[in-house]
Design an enzyme around this catalytic site. Structure first.
Site, PDB file in Angstrom:
ATOM      1  CG  HIS A 157      -1.904   1.139   1.175  1.00  0.00           C
ATOM      2  ND1 HIS A 157      -1.584   2.398   1.606  1.00  0.00           N
ATOM      3  CD2 HIS A 157      -3.169   1.207   0.688  1.00  0.00           C
ATOM      4  CE1 HIS A 157      -2.628   3.201   1.396  1.00  0.00           C
ATOM      5  NE2 HIS A 157      -3.602   2.493   0.851  1.00  0.00           N
ATOM      6  CD  GLU A 184      -5.025   1.843  -3.247  1.00  0.00           C
ATOM      7  OE1 GLU A 184      -6.153   2.220  -2.942  1.00  0.00           O
ATOM      8  OE2 GLU A 184      -4.119   1.702  -2.423  1.00  0.00           O
TER       9      GLU A 184
HETATM   10  P1  PGA Z   1      -9.127   6.518  -0.115  1.00  0.00           P
HETATM   11  O1  PGA Z   1      -7.973   5.493   0.267  1.00  0.00           O
HETATM   12  O2  PGA Z   1     -10.283   5.720  -0.653  1.00  0.00           O
HETATM   13  O3  PGA Z   1      -9.443   7.216   1.163  1.00  0.00           O
HETATM   14  O4  PGA Z   1      -8.559   7.422  -1.158  1.00  0.00           O
HETATM   15  C1  PGA Z   1      -7.666   4.415  -0.566  1.00  0.00           C
HETATM   16  C2  PGA Z   1      -6.564   3.592   0.051  1.00  0.00           C
HETATM   17  O5  PGA Z   1      -5.778   4.113   0.829  1.00  0.00           O
HETATM   18  O6  PGA Z   1      -6.457   2.390  -0.226  1.00  0.00           O
END
Ligand code: PGA
Length: 235
Positions: A85, A155
């Site tokens: 992450h 992401e």
């Molecule tokens: P968010 O976070 O949906 O608050 O942007 C996503 C994540 O950290 O996986």
């Protein structure tokens, strides 16, 4: 079946988790929901809900103060874990090779790793988005990966918690690259999730993009009034 992952980060407690699990049980969804909670809340999931950790150690065991092994996570009854992450890559200085070691530990201990990849704002600004995604996927997949025993989450790091998402064209391009690499590696059944600033307002548009098999939700997974509508609107 689509996959919806909630990442609670350093939030929540046992009461909120119990309430969320009851709410999800009540909506009778066909989707697979994975709640990635702090270590202290790990337990066995029920029904549509799997419980996951937010990271696991690169190592089996030993002198790694503060670290938690994949075997320890599995012993709680949890069945998945995030690895790589953005916030962990930043604070633990993880490279893709480190993330692959964590994912390897997860698989070895029968946890479903959700391997996160994505570009920073600086990488985006310098046109490196696709290169970072490609390296992230190729280098973070461990040696013991098989078709479908891990998940990739795209992401864009600059969009996490920011309330903004890339354009639909940009998300589609990123997911297409990931799908092509996974196919080439023989992992055509590996789900690809989109994460960063997913909400009930944008989830339908995101889910309509080709090669998006689910979403990874941070902030909006903490409250049932935000999260349940996301789960019910994903078809
Ligand atoms: P968010 O976070 O949906 O608050 O942007 C996503 C994540 O950290 O996986």
């Amino acid at each position: 079946m689509k996959i919806i992952v909630g990442n609670w980060k350093m939030n929540g407690n046992a009461e909120i988790l119990a309430e969320m699990m009851t709410e999800i049980a009540n909506i009778n969804t066909d989707n697979r929901v994975i709640l990635c909670v702090p270590y202290t809340l790990l337990r066995t999931g029920t029904g549509a809900v799997m419980i996951g950790a937010q990271n696991v150690s690169k190592y089996d065991m030993g002198a790694h103060t503060g670290d938690v092994s994949a075997a320890m996570v599995a012993a709680t009854g949890a069945s998945a874990t995030l690895v790589g992450h953005s916030e962990c890559r930043a604070c633990l200085h993880d490279t893709n090779a480190d993330v692959a070691m964590r994912a390897e530990q997860a698989i070895k201990n029968d946890l479903w790793p959700i391997i996160c990849v994505g570009e920073t704002a600086a990488e985006r600004d310098t046109g490196l988005t696709h290169k970072i995604i490609e390296l992230g996927v190729r280098e973070s997949i461990p040696n013991n990966a098989t078709n479908g025993n891990f998940i990739i989450a795209y992401e864009p790091r600059w969009a996490i918690g920011a309330g903004v998402i890339p354009s639909i064209t940009e998300i589609a391009a990123a997911h297409k690259i990931i799908r092509e690499i996974l196919n080439e590696m023989g992992f055509d059944e590996t789900p690809i999730l989109y994460g960063a600033s997913v909400s009930a307002d944008n989830v339908n548009e995101i889910m309509s993009i080709k090669n998006v098999d689910g979403v990874l939700v941070g902030g909006a997974s903490l409250k049932k009034d935000d999260f349940i509508p996301i789960i019910t609107s994903v078809k």
